[in-house]
Motif scaffolding. Structure first.
Motif, PDB file in Angstrom:
ATOM      1  N   LEU A   1       0.827  -1.202   0.000  1.00  0.00           N
ATOM      2  CA  LEU A   1       0.000   0.000   0.000  1.00  0.00           C
ATOM      3  C   LEU A   1       0.866   1.259   0.000  1.00  0.00           C
ATOM      4  O   LEU A   1       0.580   2.229  -0.712  1.00  0.00           O
TER       5      LEU A   1
ATOM      6  N   GLU B   1       2.155   1.967  -3.415  1.00  0.00           N
ATOM      7  CA  GLU B   1       1.108   2.529  -4.273  1.00  0.00           C
ATOM      8  C   GLU B   1       0.943   4.026  -4.045  1.00  0.00           C
ATOM      9  O   GLU B   1       0.595   4.777  -4.966  1.00  0.00           O
ATOM     10  N   ARG B   2       1.172   4.454  -2.803  1.00  0.00           N
ATOM     11  CA  ARG B   2       1.069   5.882  -2.463  1.00  0.00           C
ATOM     12  C   ARG B   2       2.357   6.652  -2.736  1.00  0.00           C
ATOM     13  O   ARG B   2       2.425   7.851  -2.487  1.00  0.00           O
TER      14      ARG B   2
ATOM     15  N   TRP C   1      -0.155   7.474   9.270  1.00  0.00           N
ATOM     16  CA  TRP C   1      -1.307   6.838   9.906  1.00  0.00           C
ATOM     17  C   TRP C   1      -1.487   7.339  11.337  1.00  0.00           C
ATOM     18  O   TRP C   1      -2.602   7.669  11.743  1.00  0.00           O
TER      19      TRP C   1
ATOM     20  N   LEU D   1      -4.274  10.180   4.228  1.00  0.00           N
ATOM     21  CA  LEU D   1      -4.833   8.880   3.865  1.00  0.00           C
ATOM     22  C   LEU D   1      -6.320   9.011   3.587  1.00  0.00           C
ATOM     23  O   LEU D   1      -7.060   9.638   4.356  1.00  0.00           O
TER      24      LEU D   1
ATOM     25  N   ASP E   1     -10.792   4.995   1.863  1.00  0.00           N
ATOM     26  CA  ASP E   1     -10.597   3.651   1.308  1.00  0.00           C
ATOM     27  C   ASP E   1      -9.257   3.073   1.740  1.00  0.00           C
ATOM     28  O   ASP E   1      -9.144   1.862   2.023  1.00  0.00           O
ATOM     29  N   GLU E   2      -8.237   3.926   1.832  1.00  0.00           N
ATOM     30  CA  GLU E   2      -6.930   3.450   2.275  1.00  0.00           C
ATOM     31  C   GLU E   2      -6.947   3.082   3.757  1.00  0.00           C
ATOM     32  O   GLU E   2      -6.357   2.066   4.175  1.00  0.00           O
TER      33      GLU E   2
ATOM     34  N   ARG F   1      -8.596  -0.205   4.070  1.00  0.00           N
ATOM     35  CA  ARG F   1      -7.702  -1.281   3.624  1.00  0.00           C
ATOM     36  C   ARG F   1      -6.680  -1.616   4.712  1.00  0.00           C
ATOM     37  O   ARG F   1      -6.373  -2.789   4.951  1.00  0.00           O
TER      38      ARG F   1
END
Length: 334
Positions: free
Chosen positions: A270, A273-274, A285, A317, A320-321, A324
């Protein structure tokens, strides 16, 4: 050569208000728990502190017992102040703590007025400072009345030894009581330092975040990278030179389970991807909460600090992230 930090050092790292106080901290702060003791190379510690300050980190977090040996991290930072940072003292937030064992006998631990004031006086000598910006009680004392501990923090602030009072590792109910006691004295209570990471969500179920929000106190979370688990160090198993491989480390090899390694790999995917590293994702986070003023990192080399400074560059964030991440962190039903 005289140390000269770059003039643009404040241009990129966000600064966030500590609760409802006037104090702002960088989103990333540097803790000196490990790698700044008397057993460590001074020039290596110097390189890390310079890297942090060059990148806009103004807050350096200590405690009386950081080392090893205890007290030596404060001595190291005191030397760095003399060598490099003395001209910039008014640009720094220096914090220290007392509450764990520092010397033998009944007066070298916990939360009595005698211990806290004596400890801070010794810390100031090691640091070579007249005052620290923030002084913490490091952990709740089950025997000393909270009224005495908070009165000691109030006396410390009124005496000019510290500008602000703070606590660490306090649950929500004690945090509310401490806030009321400090407020009754007119003592500015600005920070609470709890542990918090994707793998250790201690502050969530006990109501600490609402307590901090209600009391106007900021959180500065420690171990946001879960002792290095939430970095690229464990993507290929347990490195030989890691904390998990050390018999004396706080992170044990049996904590690094196949399930945990699978979670680390999924979180890293993840992050990629970011356009982030895993450490940057982990820091973003914990910083998503408005109550969290700063994430307190440790480091063993300057590159780790440079990486952490980019934690917020990818933007917040999305829902949806976050969902996930929750799916990744939720153990599968047996």
């Amino acid at each position: 050569m005289v140390y000269s930090p770059p003039p643009e050092r404040y241009d990129t790292l966000p600064y966030r208000r500590a609760g409802r106080s006037g104090l702002k901290l960088p989103a990333i702060s540097l803790g000196l728990w490990h790698n700044f003791g008397g057993v460590d190379r001074h020039e290596h510690a110097r390189a890390m502190v310079r890297t942090a300050f060059d990148g806009g980190v103004t807050h350096f977090d200590l405690a009386n017992n950081y080392g090893p040996p205890p007290g030596s991290a404060e001595e190291t930072f005191g030397r760095l102040l003399r060598e490099d940072l003395a001209p910039f003292r008014d640009e720094l937030v220096v914090s220290t703590k007392a509450g764990y064992t520092m010397w033998p006998g009944p007066y070298g631990d916990w939360g009595s007025r005698k211990y806290l004031i004596a400890s801070l006086d010794a810390s100031l000598k090691r640091l070579g400072l007249d005052y620290v910006d923030v002084f913490y009680h490091h952990r709740p004392d089950p025997e000393t009345p909270l009224e005495e501990t908070m009165a000691a923090l109030g006396q410390i602030v009124r005496s000019g030894r510290a500008l602000y009072a703070a606590v660490s590792n306090y649950p929500a109910d004690l945090t509310r009581r401490a806030a009321a006691l400090l407020r009754s004295q007119g003592t500015p209570f600005v920070l609470h330092q709890p542990r918090y990471s994707m793998f250790d969500r201690w502050l969530e179920p006990g109501g600490l975040l609402p307590a901090l929000r209600d009391e106007g106190v900021g959180a500065i979370v420690f171990s946001p990278l879960a002792q290095g688990l939430l970095t690229d160090r464990y993507l290929r198993g347990i490195p030989e030179d890691s904390r998990a491989a050390s018999a004396t480390g706080f992170l044990k090899a049996d904590q690094v389970t196949p399930q945990r390694l699978a979670q680390i790999a999924a979180l890293n995917a993840l992050a990629q991807e970011r356009g982030q590293t895993l450490a940057q994702l982990a820091l973003a986070w914990v910083l998503r909460h408005p109550e969290v003023t700063s994430a307190l990192i440790g480091a063993s080399r300057p590159a780790q600090i440079t990486d952490a400074l980019g934690a917020l560059n990818a933007g917040p964030l999305g829902e949806d992230e976050l969902a996930r991440i929750e799916t990744i962190l939720t153990p599968a039903a047996p």
